[in-house]
Every structure is written in C-alpha cells, then in structure tokens.
Design an enzyme around this catalytic site. Structure first.
Site, PDB file in Angstrom:
ATOM      1  N   CYS A 182       0.869  -1.176   0.000  1.00  0.00           N
ATOM      2  CA  CYS A 182       0.000   0.000   0.000  1.00  0.00           C
ATOM      3  C   CYS A 182       0.907   1.228   0.000  1.00  0.00           C
ATOM      4  O   CYS A 182       1.875   1.269  -0.754  1.00  0.00           O
ATOM      5  CB  CYS A 182      -0.955  -0.016   1.194  1.00  0.00           C
ATOM      6  SG  CYS A 182      -0.150  -0.174   2.811  1.00  0.00           S
ATOM      7  N   LYS A 209       2.118   2.729   3.183  1.00  0.00           N
ATOM      8  CA  LYS A 209       3.046   2.620   4.305  1.00  0.00           C
ATOM      9  C   LYS A 209       2.835   1.358   5.140  1.00  0.00           C
ATOM     10  O   LYS A 209       3.140   1.334   6.330  1.00  0.00           O
ATOM     11  CB  LYS A 209       2.969   3.866   5.179  1.00  0.00           C
ATOM     12  CG  LYS A 209       1.560   4.277   5.591  1.00  0.00           C
ATOM     13  CD  LYS A 209       1.571   5.655   6.245  1.00  0.00           C
ATOM     14  CE  LYS A 209       0.159   6.107   6.601  1.00  0.00           C
ATOM     15  NZ  LYS A 209       0.121   7.478   7.139  1.00  0.00           N
TER      16      LYS A 209
END
Length: 294
Positions: free
Chosen positions: A245, A247
């Site tokens: 994604c 983080k």
C-alpha cells in the site's frame, strides 16, 4: 461468523461485549485500541482517554515502530515489540482483540493484528465493525483507564509474513509471488498525489482498494464475497501473495481478507510505496501521469 472460526481472526461486538460484562478482560483477554489519525484531523490518544471499550489499553502504532527508519510505521525489533506489548499486559497466552475508531469501521486495527502475527502471536482478532459499530449497537464505553499488570511476551519474527525492498525488487523479474496493492485506484494508477507523494505502483501489481472488503456499515464482507473479489482480479489464493500500500497499513486488510478465506501466509511489504518511490529505479515505478508526460 463464530469467533472461533479460522483462529478467531474476527470477533463480533456481541461476543466481546459478553466477555467485557462477564469480567473476562484481563490476563487471558486484552483489548487494544489501535487508532491512528492524521494529527490535523483527530487525536487518537485523546479520544481514547475520553471513551473506549472497558478494560482496553491504547496501542500506539506510532510508538511501536522502528523509530530509526525514514519510513512510516516500519516494524520494530523483536525485543522492542515484546517489551511494548508486555507493558500492555499481553503474554504469549493472551487472546488479543484489536480495534480502532475510524469512521470506516476499521482502518488501522488490521495493521496491529498483522504485527502480532508477524511476531509469532496466533491468538489475535480484529473487532468486526470497529468502535463505530460498538457504540452504534449500544455496547458499554468508559473513560476509565485501566492499568494492566505487566506480562512477559516473547517475540519471534516470522519472516514469511514480511517482504523487504530487496525481495520486491527481485520479484519484478522473477514474478515468484503475486502482488496486490490496496490503495485507491487513482493513487495506484499514478493520477492522484498521495499526501504530497507522487503515486504509481510496482510493476505487475494488481489493485484491490482495501475498502472493497468492507460493507457499507464497516463490517468485513462475507467469505464468499471476499473470494469473489479476489477471483475478479484474477488473484489466486492458492499461490504466494504479498500485499502492499503506501506505508504498510491498509495492505494488512488484504492479509486479513485472505486469512478469512483460509490463506494464512500473505506477506506484507512493510516499506510499501513510501520506500519503493524513494529507492526503486524510475522504470520500476508505473504511473499513468509519468507515461502521459513522456
């Protein structure tokens, strides 16, 4: 869904409420609020102080991370995690239930769920529907902060559930595992900025925005619906799979959704796009915006 199914990856508000009312929160059952919000929007710790599930402790994702990393929310060391959750009263025998207060129902809780699993803890569950639905259904809340007795937790990192930058780079050529990106479509395609960061995706990745797995009320969709989502994107749950994604947070929704379908070995690329953008060669950053400019 019965809380016992698939190692109790999900528990219902009804099940947890009964446990709270029966006084079962303690050494064998710990409840953790893993909320996090952008500081300019909401203060997770302050909201926890004002109201939370009785007996819950605050699990600070911003504190329980690798403080030396330039990237957000990277996993801490085994010893740091063990010490941190031990201070929250979690031992290796404790059933941990995590939740958050996001308006979607669930946002950060799956990250905490995955962190526990990554450090070898099997008895960990996400509260289905989150705090939003807990309150909506009229279950008890309190401002009283509990002080759990410290416990001893022994952490051992399960590297099978974690992918590094180097492994992701190798996979671009070898395609040894599938990659699913959980960000919104615009960020995946590279047509929208992501909190000021140019967006795009890793070559070969498939996009399934994490909210695809949530109902309008913020509960997890049924196993049949989740399986259909993966099928429509031609993701084969019988083969190796890694989630990514921005983080390493919403990627954990992919891991949870696959887990509910019986696939317990989805890895998460911890650095995700934040790391990939800064370290990968430009040719390994797929972006429609960059392509259109060329």
């Amino acid at each position: 869904m019965a809380p016992q199914v698939l190692g109790r990856a999900l528990v219902t508000a009804k099940w947890l409420s009964e446990a709270v009312r029966a006084g079962r929160v303690g050494t064998n059952l710990r409840v953790l609020d893993a909320s996090w919000y952008p500081p300019q929007e909401r203060n997770a710790r302050q909201e926890f102080r004002e109201r939370h599930i009785p007996g819950a402790s605050f699990f600070d994702i911003e504190e329980c991370r690798d403080q030396s990393s330039p990237y957000d929310f990277m996993l801490p060391s085994e010893s740091y995690f063990a010490d941190y959750v031990g201070r929250l009263g979690v031992s290796n025998d404790t059933h941990v239930v995590v939740y958050d207060g996001d308006k979607l129902g669930t946002f950060y809780a799956p990250r905490a769920w995955w962190m526990f699993r990554a450090f070898g803890h099997k008895e960990v569950s996400v509260l289905n529907g989150g705090f939003k639905n807990w309150v909506k259904e009229g279950h008890p809340v309190t401002a009283e902060v509990s002080q759990p007795a410290p416990a001893i937790f022994k952490a051992k990192l399960n590297t099978a559930l974690l992918k590094t930058f180097e492994e992701m780079m190798q996979n671009v050529g070898s395609l040894r595992f599938q990659v699913v990106d959980s960000r919104p479509e615009g960020q995946f395609r590279g047509t929208e900025l992501d909190q000021g960061l140019e967006s795009g995706h890793i070559p070969g990745a498939v996009n399934i925005p994490f909210h695809s797995f949530l109902t309008e009320t913020g509960h997890e969709k049924s196993i049949e619906e989740i399986q259909q989502i993966f099928r429509e994107k031609e993701v084969d749950l019988s083969k190796p799979l890694t989630a990514t994604c921005r983080k390493g947070v919403t990627a954990c929704h992919i891991a949870l959704a696959a887990y509910l379908c019986g696939k317990r070995d989805v890895a998460v690329y911890d650095g995700s796009w934040s790391e990939w953008f800064h370290r990968a060669p430009p040719r390994y950053q797929v972006s429609e915006l960059k392509r259109n400019k060329a």
